[in-house]
Design a protein around this motif. Sequence first.
Motif, mmCIF file in Angstrom:
data_model
loop_
_atom_site.group_PDB
_atom_site.id
_atom_site.type_symbol
_atom_site.label_atom_id
_atom_site.label_comp_id
_atom_site.label_asym_id
_atom_site.label_seq_id
_atom_site.Cartn_x
_atom_site.Cartn_y
_atom_site.Cartn_z
ATOM 1 N N TYR A 1 20.623 4.254 -2.536
ATOM 2 C CA TYR A 1 19.186 4.356 -2.783
ATOM 3 C C TYR A 1 18.479 3.189 -2.102
ATOM 4 O O TYR A 1 19.003 2.071 -2.090
ATOM 5 N N VAL A 2 17.305 3.446 -1.566
ATOM 6 C CA VAL A 2 16.530 2.380 -0.920
ATOM 7 C C VAL A 2 15.059 2.524 -1.315
ATOM 8 O O VAL A 2 14.532 3.633 -1.413
ATOM 9 N N ALA A 3 14.437 1.385 -1.575
ATOM 10 C CA ALA A 3 12.987 1.314 -1.784
ATOM 11 C C ALA A 3 12.443 0.495 -0.622
ATOM 12 O O ALA A 3 12.852 -0.650 -0.412
ATOM 13 N N LEU A 4 11.543 1.091 0.158
ATOM 14 C CA LEU A 4 10.970 0.462 1.345
ATOM 15 C C LEU A 4 9.475 0.293 1.138
ATOM 16 O O LEU A 4 8.764 1.279 0.904
ATOM 17 N N GLY A 5 9.008 -0.938 1.186
ATOM 18 C CA GLY A 5 7.583 -1.211 1.030
ATOM 19 C C GLY A 5 6.930 -1.491 2.375
ATOM 20 O O GLY A 5 7.547 -2.096 3.253
ATOM 21 N N VAL A 6 5.699 -1.045 2.537
ATOM 22 C CA VAL A 6 4.922 -1.323 3.741
ATOM 23 C C VAL A 6 3.807 -2.280 3.346
ATOM 24 O O VAL A 6 3.012 -1.980 2.450
ATOM 25 N N ARG A 7 3.769 -3.421 3.999
ATOM 26 C CA ARG A 7 2.750 -4.434 3.714
ATOM 27 C C ARG A 7 1.413 -4.031 4.321
ATOM 28 O O ARG A 7 1.353 -3.159 5.193
ATOM 29 N N PRO A 8 0.323 -4.660 3.896
ATOM 30 C CA PRO A 8 -0.996 -4.319 4.455
ATOM 31 C C PRO A 8 -1.070 -4.478 5.979
ATOM 32 O O PRO A 8 -1.805 -3.758 6.638
ATOM 33 N N ASP A 9 -0.267 -5.392 6.556
ATOM 34 C CA ASP A 9 -0.298 -5.567 8.012
ATOM 35 C C ASP A 9 0.607 -4.571 8.742
ATOM 36 O O ASP A 9 0.719 -4.590 9.963
ATOM 37 N N LYS B 1 7.370 -3.596 7.470
ATOM 38 C CA LYS B 1 8.167 -2.947 6.433
ATOM 39 C C LYS B 1 9.141 -3.944 5.839
ATOM 40 O O LYS B 1 9.649 -4.822 6.521
ATOM 41 N N GLU B 2 9.404 -3.775 4.557
ATOM 42 C CA GLU B 2 10.319 -4.667 3.849
ATOM 43 C C GLU B 2 11.169 -3.846 2.887
ATOM 44 O O GLU B 2 10.648 -3.026 2.128
ATOM 45 N N ILE B 3 12.477 -4.062 2.938
ATOM 46 C CA ILE B 3 13.362 -3.427 1.966
ATOM 47 C C ILE B 3 13.152 -4.122 0.631
ATOM 48 O O ILE B 3 13.341 -5.324 0.506
ATOM 49 N N LEU B 4 12.728 -3.371 -0.365
ATOM 50 C CA LEU B 4 12.471 -3.938 -1.686
ATOM 51 C C LEU B 4 13.721 -3.933 -2.550
ATOM 52 O O LEU B 4 13.868 -4.777 -3.430
ATOM 53 N N GLY B 5 14.602 -2.990 -2.303
ATOM 54 C CA GLY B 5 15.823 -2.929 -3.084
ATOM 55 C C GLY B 5 16.792 -1.898 -2.540
ATOM 56 O O GLY B 5 16.379 -0.924 -1.910
ATOM 57 N N LEU B 6 18.071 -2.140 -2.771
ATOM 58 C CA LEU B 6 19.153 -1.219 -2.420
ATOM 59 C C LEU B 6 20.063 -1.083 -3.635
ATOM 60 O O LEU B 6 20.365 -2.074 -4.296
ATOM 61 N N TRP B 7 20.501 0.132 -3.893
ATOM 62 C CA TRP B 7 21.384 0.392 -5.016
ATOM 63 C C TRP B 7 22.430 1.412 -4.597
ATOM 64 O O TRP B 7 22.154 2.300 -3.801
ATOM 65 N N ILE B 8 23.617 1.303 -5.133
ATOM 66 C CA ILE B 8 24.688 2.275 -4.880
ATOM 67 C C ILE B 8 25.050 2.912 -6.213
ATOM 68 O O ILE B 8 25.322 2.218 -7.190
ATOM 69 N N GLU B 9 25.032 4.245 -6.237
ATOM 70 C CA GLU B 9 25.365 4.998 -7.455
ATOM 71 C C GLU B 9 26.301 6.146 -7.097
ATOM 72 O O GLU B 9 26.432 6.523 -5.929
ATOM 73 N N GLN B 10 26.943 6.706 -8.093
ATOM 74 C CA GLN B 10 27.857 7.831 -7.878
ATOM 75 C C GLN B 10 27.120 9.097 -7.468
ATOM 76 O O GLN B 10 27.616 9.869 -6.660
ATOM 77 N N THR B 11 25.945 9.316 -8.053
ATOM 78 C CA THR B 11 25.213 10.562 -7.796
ATOM 79 C C THR B 11 23.776 10.246 -7.400
ATOM 80 O O THR B 11 23.295 9.131 -7.569
ATOM 81 N N GLU B 12 23.109 11.262 -6.891
ATOM 82 C CA GLU B 12 21.709 11.132 -6.489
ATOM 83 C C GLU B 12 20.866 11.973 -7.431
ATOM 84 O O GLU B 12 21.191 13.124 -7.704
ATOM 85 N N PRO C 1 0.808 -1.223 0.000
ATOM 86 C CA PRO C 1 0.000 0.000 0.000
ATOM 87 C C PRO C 1 0.845 1.279 0.000
ATOM 88 O O PRO C 1 0.438 2.291 -0.553
ATOM 89 N N LEU C 2 2.005 1.225 0.618
ATOM 90 C CA LEU C 2 2.918 2.370 0.636
ATOM 91 C C LEU C 2 4.304 1.906 0.206
ATOM 92 O O LEU C 2 4.765 0.842 0.622
ATOM 93 N N VAL C 3 4.950 2.714 -0.609
ATOM 94 C CA VAL C 3 6.337 2.463 -0.972
ATOM 95 C C VAL C 3 7.076 3.791 -0.849
ATOM 96 O O VAL C 3 6.637 4.808 -1.388
ATOM 97 N N PHE C 4 8.170 3.775 -0.097
ATOM 98 C CA PHE C 4 8.999 4.959 0.086
ATOM 99 C C PHE C 4 10.267 4.790 -0.728
ATOM 100 O O PHE C 4 10.886 3.732 -0.715
ATOM 101 N N PHE C 5 10.660 5.851 -1.422
ATOM 102 C CA PHE C 5 11.894 5.874 -2.197
ATOM 103 C C PHE C 5 12.755 6.999 -1.640
ATOM 104 O O PHE C 5 12.282 8.132 -1.509
#
Length: 75
Positions: free
Chosen positions: A44-52, A55-66, A21-25
């Motif tokens: 970078y992190v994508a954090l998903g919130v389940r219906p209950d 929270k679950e980390i959906l993905g992590l990425w490392i890049e030179q710039t933001e 229902p919610l995803v934070f980037f």
Amino acid sequence: TDAVLDEVAEWQNRPLEPLYPLVFFDAIRVKVRDEGTVRNKAIYVALGVRPDGTKEILGLWIEQTEGAKFWLRVM
């Protein structure tokens, strides 16, 4: 780090829930030692919130710039 490579690959290829229902980037800038020098990189992190509410980390990425162009590639 070689000892956990199999676990990392398993985590990266795990099935995700059909609904978050919610995803934070977001991203945070950190100093990372890279080839003998210290550089600023974006984690970078994508954090998903389940219906209950869990929270679950959906993905992590490392890049030179933001920036928004990176998130466009993720989406």
